[in-house]
Design a protein around this motif. Sequence first.
Motif, PDB file in Angstrom:
ATOM      1  N   LEU A  70      33.893  43.765  46.273  1.00 47.50           N
ATOM      2  CA  LEU A  70      34.108  42.646  47.189  1.00 47.50           C
ATOM      3  C   LEU A  70      32.894  42.400  48.073  1.00 47.50           C
ATOM      4  O   LEU A  70      32.544  41.253  48.356  1.00 47.50           O
ATOM      5  N   GLU A  71      32.245  43.476  48.495  1.00 42.06           N
ATOM      6  CA  GLU A  71      31.031  43.333  49.316  1.00 42.06           C
ATOM      7  C   GLU A  71      29.948  42.577  48.550  1.00 42.06           C
ATOM      8  O   GLU A  71      29.290  41.699  49.102  1.00 42.06           O
ATOM      9  N   VAL A  72      29.759  42.904  47.286  1.00 38.93           N
ATOM     10  CA  VAL A  72      28.749  42.202  46.478  1.00 38.93           C
ATOM     11  C   VAL A  72      29.149  40.739  46.304  1.00 38.93           C
ATOM     12  O   VAL A  72      28.306  39.837  46.400  1.00 38.93           O
ATOM     13  N   LEU A  73      30.433  40.485  46.091  1.00 39.95           N
ATOM     14  CA  LEU A  73      30.897  39.116  45.872  1.00 39.95           C
ATOM     15  C   LEU A  73      30.849  38.273  47.144  1.00 39.95           C
ATOM     16  O   LEU A  73      30.952  37.042  47.066  1.00 39.95           O
ATOM     17  N   ARG A  74      30.664  38.910  48.294  1.00 36.48           N
ATOM     18  CA  ARG A  74      30.483  38.140  49.536  1.00 36.48           C
ATOM     19  C   ARG A  74      29.260  37.244  49.429  1.00 36.48           C
ATOM     20  O   ARG A  74      29.192  36.186  50.051  1.00 36.48           O
ATOM     21  N   GLU A  75      28.287  37.673  48.641  1.00 40.01           N
ATOM     22  CA  GLU A  75      27.044  36.907  48.466  1.00 40.01           C
ATOM     23  C   GLU A  75      27.255  35.672  47.605  1.00 40.01           C
ATOM     24  O   GLU A  75      26.404  34.797  47.569  1.00 40.01           O
ATOM     25  N   GLY A  76      28.366  35.639  46.860  1.00 44.93           N
ATOM     26  CA  GLY A  76      28.639  34.522  45.961  1.00 44.93           C
ATOM     27  C   GLY A  76      29.045  35.025  44.592  1.00 44.93           C
ATOM     28  O   GLY A  76      29.240  36.226  44.377  1.00 44.93           O
ATOM     29  N   GLU A  77      29.166  34.106  43.682  1.00 44.12           N
ATOM     30  CA  GLU A  77      29.621  34.404  42.331  1.00 44.12           C
ATOM     31  C   GLU A  77      28.604  35.269  41.579  1.00 44.12           C
ATOM     32  O   GLU A  77      27.399  35.068  41.713  1.00 44.12           O
ATOM     33  N   HIS A  78      29.135  36.236  40.818  1.00 40.61           N
ATOM     34  CA  HIS A  78      28.283  37.118  40.010  1.00 40.61           C
ATOM     35  C   HIS A  78      28.911  37.331  38.642  1.00 40.61           C
ATOM     36  O   HIS A  78      30.137  37.410  38.536  1.00 40.61           O
ATOM     37  N   LEU A  92      41.593  43.727  40.989  1.00 40.69           N
ATOM     38  CA  LEU A  92      41.293  42.739  42.029  1.00 40.69           C
ATOM     39  C   LEU A  92      41.796  41.349  41.630  1.00 40.69           C
ATOM     40  O   LEU A  92      42.323  40.609  42.454  1.00 40.69           O
ATOM     41  N   ARG A  93      41.644  41.014  40.342  1.00 41.79           N
ATOM     42  CA  ARG A  93      42.117  39.714  39.856  1.00 41.79           C
ATOM     43  C   ARG A  93      43.643  39.636  39.906  1.00 41.79           C
ATOM     44  O   ARG A  93      44.211  38.645  40.359  1.00 41.79           O
ATOM     45  N   GLU A  94      44.322  40.694  39.474  1.00 44.01           N
ATOM     46  CA  GLU A  94      45.780  40.715  39.494  1.00 44.01           C
ATOM     47  C   GLU A  94      46.329  40.660  40.924  1.00 44.01           C
ATOM     48  O   GLU A  94      47.398  40.087  41.155  1.00 44.01           O
ATOM     49  N   ALA A  95      45.600  41.215  41.873  1.00 45.07           N
ATOM     50  CA  ALA A  95      46.001  41.150  43.280  1.00 45.07           C
ATOM     51  C   ALA A  95      45.693  39.787  43.893  1.00 45.07           C
ATOM     52  O   ALA A  95      46.141  39.487  44.993  1.00 45.07           O
ATOM     53  N   ARG A 119      38.631  35.575  41.629  1.00 42.85           N
ATOM     54  CA  ARG A 119      38.864  34.615  40.541  1.00 42.85           C
ATOM     55  C   ARG A 119      37.754  34.802  39.519  1.00 42.85           C
ATOM     56  O   ARG A 119      36.646  35.207  39.871  1.00 42.85           O
ATOM     57  N   ASP A 120      38.074  34.480  38.288  1.00 40.52           N
ATOM     58  CA  ASP A 120      37.048  34.583  37.255  1.00 40.52           C
ATOM     59  C   ASP A 120      36.960  33.270  36.498  1.00 40.52           C
ATOM     60  O   ASP A 120      37.870  32.456  36.521  1.00 40.52           O
ATOM     61  N   TRP A 169      29.856  34.890  28.905  1.00 38.65           N
ATOM     62  CA  TRP A 169      29.759  35.535  30.207  1.00 38.65           C
ATOM     63  C   TRP A 169      31.004  35.250  31.038  1.00 38.65           C
ATOM     64  O   TRP A 169      31.581  34.170  30.975  1.00 38.65           O
ATOM     65  N   VAL A 170      31.384  36.241  31.855  1.00 42.08           N
ATOM     66  CA  VAL A 170      32.491  36.078  32.793  1.00 42.08           C
ATOM     67  C   VAL A 170      31.921  36.236  34.196  1.00 42.08           C
ATOM     68  O   VAL A 170      31.218  37.210  34.482  1.00 42.08           O
ATOM     69  N   TYR A 171      32.226  35.270  35.043  1.00 39.22           N
ATOM     70  CA  TYR A 171      31.744  35.260  36.415  1.00 39.22           C
ATOM     71  C   TYR A 171      32.915  35.473  37.368  1.00 39.22           C
ATOM     72  O   TYR A 171      34.001  34.939  37.143  1.00 39.22           O
ATOM     73  N   TYR A 172      32.673  36.228  38.434  1.00 42.57           N
ATOM     74  CA  TYR A 172      33.704  36.521  39.427  1.00 42.57           C
ATOM     75  C   TYR A 172      33.260  36.023  40.790  1.00 42.57           C
ATOM     76  O   TYR A 172      32.074  36.032  41.114  1.00 42.57           O
ATOM     77  N   ARG A 173      34.261  35.598  41.582  1.00 39.14           N
ATOM     78  CA  ARG A 173      34.016  35.164  42.961  1.00 39.14           C
ATOM     79  C   ARG A 173      35.238  35.541  43.797  1.00 39.14           C
ATOM     80  O   ARG A 173      36.320  35.792  43.258  1.00 39.14           O
ATOM     81  N   LEU A 174      35.057  35.583  45.098  1.00 45.89           N
ATOM     82  CA  LEU A 174      36.158  35.896  46.010  1.00 45.89           C
ATOM     83  C   LEU A 174      37.189  34.772  45.990  1.00 45.89           C
ATOM     84  O   LEU A 174      36.847  33.610  45.785  1.00 45.89           O
ATOM     85  N   ALA A 175      38.437  35.141  46.238  1.00 46.55           N
ATOM     86  CA  ALA A 175      39.529  34.169  46.362  1.00 46.55           C
ATOM     87  C   ALA A 175      39.905  34.090  47.839  1.00 46.55           C
ATOM     88  O   ALA A 175      40.616  34.959  48.345  1.00 46.55           O
ATOM     89  N   PRO A 176      39.426  33.088  48.547  1.00 47.34           N
ATOM     90  CA  PRO A 176      39.619  33.024  49.993  1.00 47.34           C
ATOM     91  C   PRO A 176      41.078  33.039  50.436  1.00 47.34           C
ATOM     92  O   PRO A 176      41.391  33.589  51.491  1.00 47.34           O
ATOM     93  N   GLU A 177      41.973  32.471  49.645  1.00 44.01           N
ATOM     94  CA  GLU A 177      43.373  32.406  50.071  1.00 44.01           C
ATOM     95  C   GLU A 177      44.001  33.792  50.198  1.00 44.01           C
ATOM     96  O   GLU A 177      44.791  34.044  51.111  1.00 44.01           O
ATOM     97  N   ALA A 178      43.647  34.729  49.325  1.00 42.86           N
ATOM     98  CA  ALA A 178      44.176  36.094  49.434  1.00 42.86           C
ATOM     99  C   ALA A 178      43.584  36.796  50.649  1.00 42.86           C
ATOM    100  O   ALA A 178      44.278  37.535  51.348  1.00 42.86           O
ATOM    101  N   LEU A 179      42.313  36.572  50.900  1.00 44.66           N
ATOM    102  CA  LEU A 179      41.674  37.190  52.053  1.00 44.66           C
ATOM    103  C   LEU A 179      42.241  36.622  53.352  1.00 44.66           C
ATOM    104  O   LEU A 179      42.414  37.355  54.325  1.00 44.66           O
ATOM    105  N   LEU A 180      42.584  35.344  53.347  1.00 45.19           N
ATOM    106  CA  LEU A 180      43.229  34.737  54.508  1.00 45.19           C
ATOM    107  C   LEU A 180      44.597  35.368  54.739  1.00 45.19           C
ATOM    108  O   LEU A 180      44.985  35.627  55.877  1.00 45.19           O
ATOM    109  N   ARG A 181      45.303  35.656  53.671  1.00 46.96           N
ATOM    110  CA  ARG A 181      46.626  36.302  53.782  1.00 46.96           C
ATOM    111  C   ARG A 181      46.496  37.671  54.453  1.00 46.96           C
ATOM    112  O   ARG A 181      47.293  38.025  55.320  1.00 46.96           O
ATOM    113  N   VAL A 182      45.489  38.444  54.073  1.00 45.80           N
ATOM    114  CA  VAL A 182      45.254  39.744  54.706  1.00 45.80           C
ATOM    115  C   VAL A 182      44.935  39.553  56.184  1.00 45.80           C
ATOM    116  O   VAL A 182      45.479  40.244  57.045  1.00 45.80           O
TER     117      VAL A 182
END
Length: 110
Positions: A28-36, A59-62, A66-67, A73-86
């Motif tokens: 998650l820390e790495v994905l803070r920078e953006g999609e990877h 992380l995706r199942e939780a 998002r991917d 290639w498969v790219y991953y990024r943070l899902a803001p709505e789940a982080l807002l829920r936390v």
Amino acid sequence: MPTSARTADARLLGIFQALADENRLRILEVLREGEHCVCELQSSLALAQSLLSHHLRALREAGLVRDRRDGRWVYYRLAPEALLRVEETMGSLRADAAASATKRSGGCAP
């Protein structure tokens, strides 16, 4: 408890379980920078591909990431709505704790 509340509680539990792992927090820390892409995550985190895939699936199942596929290639990024829920859950707990502390009489009654 209504079914919708149980489902919401189960989703929140899944989020916190996913957050309770050091490698997942590192992802998650790495994905803070953006999609990877997976190869970038693997290089950044020095994790075996199979272990990284395991953590990304959790992380995706939780709902925390998002991917998307782009060719092979498969790219991953943070899902803001789940982080807002936390954030909302923790904010609510903090507010309840503060309210409880101000109501407390200062100790247990004998």
